[in-house]
Design an enzyme around this catalytic site. Structure first.
Site, PDB file in Angstrom:
ATOM      1  N   ALA A  68       0.753  -1.121   0.096  1.00  0.00           N
ATOM      2  CA  ALA A  68      -0.081   0.036   0.110  1.00  0.00           C
ATOM      3  C   ALA A  68       0.936   1.157   0.016  1.00  0.00           C
ATOM      4  CB  ALA A  68      -0.874  -0.082   1.266  1.00  0.00           C
TER       5      ALA A  68
ATOM      6  N   GLU B 127      -2.051  -9.146  -1.396  1.00  0.00           N
ATOM      7  CA  GLU B 127      -3.444  -9.289  -1.137  1.00  0.00           C
ATOM      8  C   GLU B 127      -4.300  -9.107  -2.626  1.00  0.00           C
ATOM      9  OE1 GLU B 127      -4.658  -7.707   3.235  1.00  0.00           O
ATOM     10  OE2 GLU B 127      -3.331  -6.277   1.736  1.00  0.00           O
TER      11      GLU B 127
ATOM     12  N   GLU C 288       2.419  -5.968   7.219  1.00  0.00           N
ATOM     13  CA  GLU C 288       1.707  -4.786   7.919  1.00  0.00           C
ATOM     14  C   GLU C 288       1.974  -4.725   9.523  1.00  0.00           C
ATOM     15  OE1 GLU C 288      -0.756  -5.791   4.225  1.00  0.00           O
ATOM     16  OE2 GLU C 288       0.459  -6.755   5.806  1.00  0.00           O
TER      17      GLU C 288
ATOM     18  N   GLY D 256      -0.621  -5.075   0.274  1.00  0.00           N
ATOM     19  CA  GLY D 256      -1.656  -5.059  -0.632  1.00  0.00           C
ATOM     20  C   GLY D 256      -1.379  -5.666  -1.935  1.00  0.00           C
TER      21      GLY D 256
END
Length: 664
Positions: free
Chosen positions: A473, A521, A541, A518
């Site tokens: 991210a 994911e 994370e 991210g």
């Protein structure tokens, strides 16, 4: 707390200890005499003062703050002449002289002095990791961890797998390298490993030409630098590195591979005379700007460049063909270890060949073979790609794939390319393909176009950046959003990724390299994940004080099982492609240069299936409480994101420092 150790407190050992301490990790620095230990500690202090002094000069720290930080880093290094303090270390790096009997003696001692879980790594640049490991009762935990000089500056670490090295050991070494802010590549155990073998293959041709033709060293260096095939000329570089160091590697490669690797006779004589370059007062190939060996003829610059780049590419291809290293890791290694920085117009071998055109490169190499013999025999890998019409950037595929977006309006950070029944969504948010609000928006736009396109039954998500799939991210972008905007983004992203797994259009993630947070994911939301050998997956994370926010707590257990998923999410370490395949995170692992073709093949296969059946199979497979789980994840993410620990973790990440958790 994690603890490391370095054995050998020379210049290299002192700098290695400093790289570890600068990352916030306590480290023991050992040598056989106290004066050597003190010299290593002084080297670590000097390096730290140089690094932090630059921050003081730029006004980012005061003199007092800078001095305090220097003391803080050096205080993490404990000097010793005994193995006291090694009983609780987790990772040891040996940096003693390059003699097998010395290294084996040290590893026997380390085997007895360190706990059973500790990884024993060698900084050797040429010796066998397998032989070194034989001196221990844990050869599975012995690995190469090759720094480049100077260790405090050069970002590359070659992680070398011996015959007995366990995959878990390689993975742990990769994670440790990343923790200390270094760039790891993994490779098999061959003489010269990767960077030295490729670099010396090209330089040996320059050496051969210089002695055979009596060429001017200064003119050669100027020609090589001007052609932007290396950051500096080979003779000037050798003077900087030390002639004895370069000769040691050159002779080792010549003994291993034969006359293909030429050893410069003048270099041998200079070393015999004690003229080692910068380390011996400055006299080496040059002294006061003048060359010290015979040769004044002007070189044919074009011919020299062809010799240098031709042999380097051939050797790089051979490393891939031998299964020693992957395409991406080789190029990354040459970027981080040989200074081939694309930002300065210096391209590593495979990337450079793709830009020039593989057909043109093959033709040039065949010309060199006719003139100079079989050391320029074109590698099978290059011939195969040309025969397949994969000619590089011009054709959209070479060693790497290149986007050829459809005509018409395109989104900014995700490009759409249609190849018959297969669409390709190219992640194009350079340099790291961070998953930003713009990427979510653009990926949704592309997905809606794909779903409504006639005849398209599959979508491949691929990276337009050769060295990364998605690093995760965009933390800065998320911190700039207000609570309402952040909540809306989370809902939009989850709906998009959920649709990937429910719609009749099949989705394939072509994971070429790093897929963290991210990025991982997004890949997990696809129906199929094809991983390149260089692919690396991870959910880091937790290290920012937050939890996965795009389905990582829900999809990961469904793929790898609850125990492995919990481990990955709690620890945050990366796993390599082989472990991803074994655990179920990846469906297939293929050579880097075959990734995109394999993903397209899967796309064509899935697009040929019955659309309604595909849709229903996707919807009912692993049916259960995924939506409930995602709702719980949304709430958990929102809660975690608002904590003081999250603010501290993100601030530390942006500030490139170690976070200090408060538990609030």
């Amino acid at each position: 707390m994690f603890k490391a150790a370095v054995v050998g407190a020379g210049t290299m050992g002192g700098q290695i200890a400093q790289t570890i301490a600068a990352a916030g990790i306590p480290v023991v620095l050992k040598d056989v005499q106290d004066e050597l230990v003190q010299a290593g500690l002084e080297e670590a202090r000097n390096v730290t003062q140089g690094q932090i002094g630059k921050l003081v000069e730029r006004g980012k720290l005061t003199e007092e703050q800078g001095s305090a930080q220097v003391d803080e880093v050096v205080a993490r290094i404990h000097g010793t002449t005994t193995y006291e303090g090694f009983g609780d270390v987790d990772f040891v790096i040996e940096a003693v002289p390059e003699r097998m009997e010395i290294k084996q003696a040290v590893f026997t001692e380390l085997d007895a002095a360190t706990p059973g879980h500790a990884i024993l790594a060698s900084n050797t640049s040429s010796l066998s990791i397998t032989e070194i490991g034989e001196a221990t009762n844990r050869p599975d935990k012995v690995v190469g961890f090759h720094y480049f000089y100077p260790a405090s500056i050069m970002p590359l670490i070659e992680i070398v797998e011996g015959d007995d090295t366990a995959p878990e050991t390689v993975g742990a070494a990769v994670n440790f390298a990343q923790t200390i802010k270094k760039q790891p590549i993994t490779c098999g155990e061959v003489p010269g490993f990767v960077v030295n073998r490729i670099l010396n293959s090209g330089i040996s041709e320059i050496w051969r030409a210089q002695e055979e033709q009596g060429l001017s060293l200064k003119a050669i260096d100027e020609a090589i630098a001007a052609a932007q095939v290396a950051p500096m000329g080979p003779f000037f570089l050798t003077d900087l590195l030390g002639l004895d160091t370069v000769l040691h590697v050159a002779e080792h490669l010549s003994e291993s591979y034969g006359e293909t690797f030429y050893v410069h006779r003048g270099l041998q004589q200079l070393v015999a005379d004690g003229k080692l370059g910068a380390k011996s007062g400055g006299e080496g190939f040059f002294s006061d700007g003048e060359q010290t060996i015979p040769g004044d003829a002007e070189p044919d610059a074009e011919e020299l460049v062809a010799l240098f780049t031709g042999r380097a590419l051939i050797e790089a291809c051979l490393l891939v063909e031998e299964g020693v290293c992957s395409v991406r890791d080789i190029d990354l290694g040459m970027m981080a270890g040989a200074g081939l920085d694309p930002r300065r117009g210096l391209l590593p071998p495979f990337w450079k060949a793709d830009v020039e055109g593989l057909d043109s490169v093959l033709e040039r190499i065949e010309g060199l073979q006719e003139k100079h013999g079989d050391r320029f025999a074109a590698p099978v890998l290059l011939r195969r790609l040309v025969a397949q019409g994969r000619l590089g950037m011009q054709s959209g595929q070479g060693f790497y794939p290149y986007p050829q977006p459809d005509e018409g309006e395109q989104a900014e950070t995700v490009k759409l390319e249609t190849r018959g029944e297969v669409a390709v969504a190219w992640l194009a948010n350079a340099p790291m393909n961070a998953v930003s609000p713009d990427v979510i928006r653009d990926l949704k736009t592309v997905w809606e176009r794909v779903k409504t396109a006639d005849g398209v039954g599959a979508m491949v998500i691929a990276s337009s950046v050769p060295v990364v799939f998605s690093a995760g991210a965009d933390i800065k972008a998320f911190t700039r959003m207000d609570e309402g905007g952040g909540e809306e983004l989370i809902h939009t992203a989850h709906a998009l990724l959920r649709d990937f797994g429910q719609d009749r259009v099949a989705t394939i993630a072509a994971v070429n390299a790093i897929a963290f947070g991210g990025g991982c994911e997004v890949a997990m939301a696809c129906d199929v994940r094809i991983a390149a050998e260089a692919a690396v997956f991870g959910q880091p994370e937790i290290k920012l004080g937050i939890i996965p926010g795009f389905g990582g707590t829900q999809r990961l257990p469904r793929l790898v099982g609850p125990n492995k998923a919990l481990e990955m999410n709690l620890i945050g370490d990366a796993i390599l492609a082989g472990e991803a395949l074994e655990s179920g995170l990846a469906n297939r692992v293929v050579p880097d240069h075959e990734l995109f073709e394999t993903a397209l093949m899967w796309g064509r296969k899935l697009a040929a299936q019955a659309p309604v059946a595909i849709e229903k199979i996707k919807q009912v497979s692993a049916a259960g409480d995924l939506d409930q789980g995602i709702e719980a994840e949304k709430q958990g993410f929102a809660t975690a994101f608002r904590t003081a620990d999250a603010k501290e973790g993100i601030s530390a990440f942006l500030g490139k420092r170690t976070p200090r958790w408060s538990g609030k």
